[in-house]
Design a protein around this motif. Sequence first.
Motif, mmCIF file in Angstrom:
data_model
loop_
_atom_site.group_PDB
_atom_site.id
_atom_site.type_symbol
_atom_site.label_atom_id
_atom_site.label_comp_id
_atom_site.label_asym_id
_atom_site.label_seq_id
_atom_site.Cartn_x
_atom_site.Cartn_y
_atom_site.Cartn_z
ATOM 1 N N ALA A 122 53.336 -9.686 79.510
ATOM 2 C CA ALA A 122 54.199 -8.948 78.588
ATOM 3 C C ALA A 122 55.061 -7.933 79.334
ATOM 4 O O ALA A 122 56.244 -7.735 79.000
ATOM 5 C CB ALA A 122 53.339 -8.235 77.539
ATOM 6 N N MET A 123 54.512 -7.279 80.341
ATOM 7 C CA MET A 123 55.286 -6.308 81.110
ATOM 8 C C MET A 123 56.437 -6.982 81.853
ATOM 9 O O MET A 123 57.572 -6.476 81.860
ATOM 10 C CB MET A 123 54.376 -5.583 82.097
ATOM 11 C CG MET A 123 55.109 -4.637 83.052
ATOM 12 S SD MET A 123 56.054 -3.342 82.203
ATOM 13 C CE MET A 123 54.716 -2.271 81.648
ATOM 14 N N ILE A 124 56.181 -8.123 82.478
ATOM 15 C CA ILE A 124 57.259 -8.834 83.186
ATOM 16 C C ILE A 124 58.327 -9.303 82.206
ATOM 17 O O ILE A 124 59.534 -9.177 82.475
ATOM 18 C CB ILE A 124 56.681 -10.027 83.966
ATOM 19 C CG1 ILE A 124 55.724 -9.538 85.061
ATOM 20 C CG2 ILE A 124 57.806 -10.854 84.575
ATOM 21 C CD1 ILE A 124 56.360 -8.660 86.099
ATOM 22 N N ILE A 125 57.912 -9.828 81.061
ATOM 23 C CA ILE A 125 58.889 -10.254 80.047
ATOM 24 C C ILE A 125 59.711 -9.061 79.571
ATOM 25 O O ILE A 125 60.935 -9.165 79.369
ATOM 26 C CB ILE A 125 58.167 -10.930 78.862
ATOM 27 C CG1 ILE A 125 57.523 -12.241 79.314
ATOM 28 C CG2 ILE A 125 59.141 -11.198 77.724
ATOM 29 C CD1 ILE A 125 58.501 -13.274 79.818
ATOM 30 N N PHE A 126 59.073 -7.918 79.404
ATOM 31 C CA PHE A 126 59.806 -6.722 78.988
ATOM 32 C C PHE A 126 60.813 -6.301 80.047
ATOM 33 O O PHE A 126 61.943 -5.908 79.728
ATOM 34 C CB PHE A 126 58.832 -5.581 78.700
ATOM 35 C CG PHE A 126 59.510 -4.274 78.415
ATOM 36 C CD1 PHE A 126 60.076 -4.037 77.169
ATOM 37 C CD2 PHE A 126 59.598 -3.281 79.382
ATOM 38 C CE1 PHE A 126 60.717 -2.832 76.903
ATOM 39 C CE2 PHE A 126 60.227 -2.081 79.126
ATOM 40 C CZ PHE A 126 60.788 -1.855 77.876
ATOM 41 N N LYS A 132 66.255 -8.324 74.548
ATOM 42 C CA LYS A 132 66.075 -9.433 73.613
ATOM 43 C C LYS A 132 64.711 -9.293 72.945
ATOM 44 O O LYS A 132 63.705 -9.829 73.401
ATOM 45 C CB LYS A 132 66.188 -10.771 74.345
ATOM 46 C CG LYS A 132 67.563 -11.026 74.946
ATOM 47 C CD LYS A 132 67.640 -12.405 75.586
ATOM 48 C CE LYS A 132 69.025 -12.666 76.152
ATOM 49 N NZ LYS A 132 69.128 -14.016 76.780
ATOM 50 N N LEU A 133 64.687 -8.552 71.836
ATOM 51 C CA LEU A 133 63.427 -8.298 71.153
ATOM 52 C C LEU A 133 62.813 -9.578 70.610
ATOM 53 O O LEU A 133 61.593 -9.648 70.422
ATOM 54 C CB LEU A 133 63.652 -7.299 70.019
ATOM 55 C CG LEU A 133 64.073 -5.890 70.451
ATOM 56 C CD1 LEU A 133 64.242 -4.995 69.234
ATOM 57 C CD2 LEU A 133 63.064 -5.292 71.416
ATOM 58 N N SER A 134 63.636 -10.578 70.342
ATOM 59 C CA SER A 134 63.102 -11.844 69.821
ATOM 60 C C SER A 134 62.212 -12.541 70.845
ATOM 61 O O SER A 134 61.407 -13.400 70.489
ATOM 62 C CB SER A 134 64.252 -12.769 69.422
ATOM 63 O OG SER A 134 65.092 -13.054 70.545
ATOM 64 N N ILE A 135 62.359 -12.192 72.120
ATOM 65 C CA ILE A 135 61.505 -12.748 73.173
ATOM 66 C C ILE A 135 60.369 -11.799 73.490
ATOM 67 O O ILE A 135 59.210 -12.222 73.659
ATOM 68 C CB ILE A 135 62.334 -13.031 74.445
ATOM 69 C CG1 ILE A 135 63.410 -14.089 74.157
ATOM 70 C CG2 ILE A 135 61.435 -13.499 75.586
ATOM 71 C CD1 ILE A 135 64.316 -14.356 75.341
#
Length: 401
Positions: A122-126, A132-135
Amino acid sequence: MHWLQALDTALFHFVNGSLSNPVFDWLMPLLSGANGAMRWFVVAVIVAFAAAMVLGNARTRLSALMIFISVAIGDGLVVNTIKHAVHRPRPCITLPDVVERLGCTTSGSMPSAHAANWFAAAMIIFIFYRRKLSIVLPVIFMAAAVSFSRVYNGVHYPGDVLAGAILGAGTAAAVAVALQWGWQTAGRRGFPLWHARMPSLLNPEARGPEPSETPETDDSHWLRLAGILIVLALVARWCYAASGIIGLSGDEAYQWLWSKHLALSYYSKPPGIAWIQLAGTHLCGDTEAGVRFFAPLFAAILSWISVRFVAHEASARLAFWTLLIINAALLPEAGSILMTVDSPLVLGWTWALIAGWRAVQPEGQTRDWITVGVAAGLAFLCKYNAFYEIVCFGIFFALWR
């Protein structure tokens, strides 16, 4: 600290017992990987990672790669080290009224590896997709849901998943910062062409000025990257062999005894493996690290020989991907750790094969055939099956005009 432990226990009882309902009883074990869900999850992760690396853009590839590195470091090094150091018993061991939905294990409870891995992702995706909040939001929601399931299923305290989430997110952030710093310093000097095309790993769409004059090529960059990967794998395998996590196999122990009684041959094998183990234990002592010292080294030499061959016959980029495939295959990976006769056999066989291919080319030289003989002979000194390579050469000459 007693009040903190009491609060942790009270929250555990509230989630594990008071929130019980039929929907959660079905859903939460699935989120924790029970009832075969883990197998499908692993398959989905492998497919998603492969798709991201092959079909994704630069941002997708970098985020997938950083998630892999963060989880590997966080789970394999940070979480396991702390879990063994703290060794907090799981709730099902210390509390009498736990609703056990996944059974009970004796492994440490603090911190939760599930929470650490999910919050690392989740941290890397953030970091990469924070606009892109949808992701971002679905990944954070899944991380929280999986962490909640560990408490609901009775295998972790709330403090365990909170610690895991903090460690996972912190490890991922540290990995991203470290890789970005390394790219800005060493990457600028070691990979000038690639650095000019992508000055920032965390903002891969940005472009810098092309270097005015440089003798570097993309092929040299791919070969350098392959060399770095081979060295890192060599060091990691040496460290793993020295950790003593797995004991000697029957073959390794049997052949270690041979190294104490040298002979021209043994009941089932030539003397090469005994000499190899004698050298390794002379360097590192009569330990797992000593017995297995040369297995990672042979794997590194084999990898470099293969990379150079593919780069010469096809391209350096294909050579790098070939290296990744070799390191992902199960049997070559096992042979890079365990010191059996197959490690030197495969190295000598492959070395002789590549030298033979060069020897039969129009520009082939006598020294190439000498290399074939030396490599095949060394392989034969470790396993008699190396004789079959001579048969293969004979078949090749019989069919080759």
